[in-house]
Design a protein around this motif. Structure first.
Motif, PDB file in Angstrom:
ATOM      1  N   ILE A  65       6.510  -3.574  -4.256  1.00 39.91           N
ATOM      2  CA  ILE A  65       6.534  -2.778  -5.704  1.00 39.91           C
ATOM      3  C   ILE A  65       7.150  -3.540  -6.701  1.00 39.91           C
ATOM      4  O   ILE A  65       8.204  -4.268  -6.467  1.00 39.91           O
ATOM      5  N   GLY A  66       6.553  -3.671  -7.832  1.00 36.69           N
ATOM      6  CA  GLY A  66       6.846  -4.268  -8.961  1.00 36.69           C
ATOM      7  C   GLY A  66       7.203  -3.395 -10.142  1.00 36.69           C
ATOM      8  O   GLY A  66       7.232  -1.991  -9.889  1.00 36.69           O
ATOM      9  N   ALA A  67       7.552  -3.687 -11.261  1.00 34.98           N
ATOM     10  CA  ALA A  67       7.942  -2.887 -12.408  1.00 34.98           C
ATOM     11  C   ALA A  67       6.679  -2.039 -12.768  1.00 34.98           C
ATOM     12  O   ALA A  67       7.117  -0.978 -13.222  1.00 34.98           O
ATOM     13  N   GLN A  68       5.680  -2.808 -12.647  1.00 38.35           N
ATOM     14  CA  GLN A  68       4.498  -1.929 -13.452  1.00 38.35           C
ATOM     15  C   GLN A  68       3.395  -1.700 -12.341  1.00 38.35           C
ATOM     16  O   GLN A  68       2.368  -1.288 -12.667  1.00 38.35           O
ATOM     17  N   HIS A  69       3.229  -2.664 -11.442  1.00 33.60           N
ATOM     18  CA  HIS A  69       2.149  -2.781 -10.625  1.00 33.60           C
ATOM     19  C   HIS A  69       2.593  -2.627  -9.021  1.00 33.60           C
ATOM     20  O   HIS A  69       3.693  -2.950  -8.744  1.00 33.60           O
ATOM     21  N   LEU A  70       1.827  -1.972  -8.194  1.00 31.44           N
ATOM     22  CA  LEU A  70       1.788  -2.311  -6.717  1.00 31.44           C
ATOM     23  C   LEU A  70       0.915  -3.454  -6.320  1.00 31.44           C
ATOM     24  O   LEU A  70       0.003  -3.419  -6.502  1.00 31.44           O
ATOM     25  N   GLN A  71       1.827  -4.580  -6.146  1.00 38.77           N
ATOM     26  CA  GLN A  71       0.871  -5.748  -5.459  1.00 38.77           C
ATOM     27  C   GLN A  71       0.469  -5.255  -4.009  1.00 38.77           C
ATOM     28  O   GLN A  71       1.330  -5.117  -3.166  1.00 38.77           O
ATOM     29  N   VAL A  72      -0.880  -5.634  -3.676  1.00 37.94           N
ATOM     30  CA  VAL A  72      -1.424  -5.351  -2.468  1.00 37.94           C
ATOM     31  C   VAL A  72      -1.940  -6.758  -1.869  1.00 37.94           C
ATOM     32  O   VAL A  72      -2.475  -7.376  -2.760  1.00 37.94           O
ATOM     33  N   ASP A  73      -1.369  -7.301  -0.485  1.00 41.08           N
ATOM     34  CA  ASP A  73      -1.838  -8.480  -0.266  1.00 41.08           C
ATOM     35  C   ASP A  73      -2.637  -8.382   1.310  1.00 41.08           C
ATOM     36  O   ASP A  73      -2.113  -7.465   2.033  1.00 41.08           O
ATOM     37  N   ALA A  74      -3.492  -9.031   1.549  1.00 45.74           N
ATOM     38  CA  ALA A  74      -3.946  -9.112   2.795  1.00 45.74           C
ATOM     39  C   ALA A  74      -4.468 -10.693   3.104  1.00 45.74           C
ATOM     40  O   ALA A  74      -4.574 -11.469   2.340  1.00 45.74           O
ATOM     41  N   PRO A  75      -4.628 -10.863   4.449  1.00 53.31           N
ATOM     42  CA  PRO A  75      -4.970 -12.603   4.810  1.00 53.31           C
ATOM     43  C   PRO A  75      -6.196 -12.847   4.177  1.00 53.31           C
ATOM     44  O   PRO A  75      -7.302 -12.186   4.190  1.00 53.31           O
ATOM     45  N   ASP A  76      -6.320 -13.989   3.447  1.00 55.35           N
ATOM     46  CA  ASP A  76      -7.210 -14.749   2.902  1.00 55.35           C
ATOM     47  C   ASP A  76      -7.928 -13.821   1.862  1.00 55.35           C
ATOM     48  O   ASP A  76      -9.154 -13.965   1.633  1.00 55.35           O
ATOM     49  N   MET A  77      -7.024 -13.198   1.395  1.00 57.06           N
ATOM     50  CA  MET A  77      -7.453 -12.294   0.118  1.00 57.06           C
ATOM     51  C   MET A  77      -6.783 -12.412  -1.333  1.00 57.06           C
ATOM     52  O   MET A  77      -5.319 -12.838  -0.978  1.00 57.06           O
ATOM     53  N   PRO A  78      -7.044 -12.729  -2.354  1.00 57.71           N
ATOM     54  CA  PRO A  78      -6.230 -12.896  -3.499  1.00 57.71           C
ATOM     55  C   PRO A  78      -5.706 -11.671  -3.781  1.00 57.71           C
ATOM     56  O   PRO A  78      -5.834 -10.262  -3.290  1.00 57.71           O
ATOM     57  N   PRO A  79      -4.378 -11.591  -4.472  1.00 54.52           N
ATOM     58  CA  PRO A  79      -3.509 -10.545  -4.562  1.00 54.52           C
ATOM     59  C   PRO A  79      -4.266  -9.524  -5.346  1.00 54.52           C
ATOM     60  O   PRO A  79      -5.099  -9.804  -6.214  1.00 54.52           O
TER      61      PRO A  79
END
Length: 286
Positions: A65-79
């Motif tokens: 959780i960021g101030a303005q975005h929800l950052q989503v990450d997964a293996p071998d994927m860009p944020p």
């Protein structure tokens, strides 16, 4: 005295949870900053929800959780960055999508083609991400909540899931006796973990009081599907702890299904803060 030892928010249904030290109570579940529990959900192109039941690798989709975005990450994927605020968009620019979660149909906000491509690439199947609409309404089953209309978003059916640490310890003790490895609490994906009560005492609770503000009411034992077999770190299914539970957790209240943990609703305390370390006063139903 019993106390809260874990709080977990699941921004995207069936993806990895976020362990938090405190959260805000809403009628529909936990909230941290601008992010609500199960606020987003993955669906097929036809709108049917998908979960780790079909795609265990969803366990490796993690959020921050960021101030303005929800950052989503997964293996071998860009944020991937999901904007938290969409109020700047004209309502006509927010595309609606008809979705179905279990037997319930509603209109949700589609998160767009670029987001759909990201998730489809990672999961290897066509899917779309939707967000619970501000004007949508979904309530827990009044068969269990009685006269209370308990709102929920994209949870399986109830706004909160509570499990005691002693219940997991009891399961793991039996697992070890049978030559099985113990499992962590995240296999069962609770929002709230309470320590300091007896194993399965949550099953018999009438209420949990926290900070003299928050009143939680258990309403339904949580039936268990095959998902606890999935390692939440690797996304790889293995032996299911539900196999162990079958020997002693068939619950006649839910037609003999295997249960572990209690679905709870908020009777009072909207807007109050709940935190790890809070004392919990449990009232047993007689």
């Amino acid at each position: 005295m019993p106390s809260i030892t874990e709080l977990t928010l699941y921004p995207i249904k069936s993806c990895a949870g976020i362990a938090v030290s405190e959260a805000t109570m809403t009628a529909a579940g936990l909230r941290v900053g601008q992010v609500n529990d199960r606020e987003w959900m993955l669906v097929t192109p036809q709108g049917q929800f998908i979960s780790q039941r079909e795609y265990p690798q969803m366990a490796r989709i993690r959020c921050m959780i960021g101030a303005q975005h929800l950052q989503v990450d997964a293996p071998d994927m860009p944020p991937l960055y999901l904007p938290l605020q969409t109020t700047f968009l004209p309502k006509s620019d927010i595309k609606k999508r008809s979705v179905v979660i279990w037997e319930f149909a509603l209109e949700a906000d589609d998160c767009g083609d670029a987001v759909a491509t990201w998730f489809s690439h990672y999961l290897g199947t066509a899917c779309r991400l939707v967000r619970f609409s501000e004007d949508a309404q979904r309530y827990a089953n009044t068969k269990w909540t009685g006269d209370t209309l308990a709102p929920t978003r994209f949870s399986d059916g109830y706004p909160l899931l509570l499990i005691s640490q002693a219940s997991l310890d009891d399961l793991n003790e039996k697992s070890i006796q049978q030559g099985r490895a113990p499992v962590p609490m995240n296999r069962f994906r609770p929002n709230i973990v309470v320590d300091g009560i007896e194993a399965f005492e949550e099953d018999y609770a009438e209420s949990f009081a926290i900070r003299n503000q928050i009143q939680l009411r258990p309403v339904k034992p949580c039936p268990r599907c095959p998902m606890p077999a999935i390692d939440q770190e690797t996304g790889i299914p293995g032996p299911s702890p539900v196999d162990i539970l079958q020997a002693y957790r068939a619950n006649p209240i839910v037609d003999g299904e295997i249960t572990f943990g209690m679905n709870v609703i908020l009777d009072s305390g909207i807007g109050a803060t709940i935190a790890v370390g809070d004392d919990v006063e449990i009232t047993i139903a007689f």
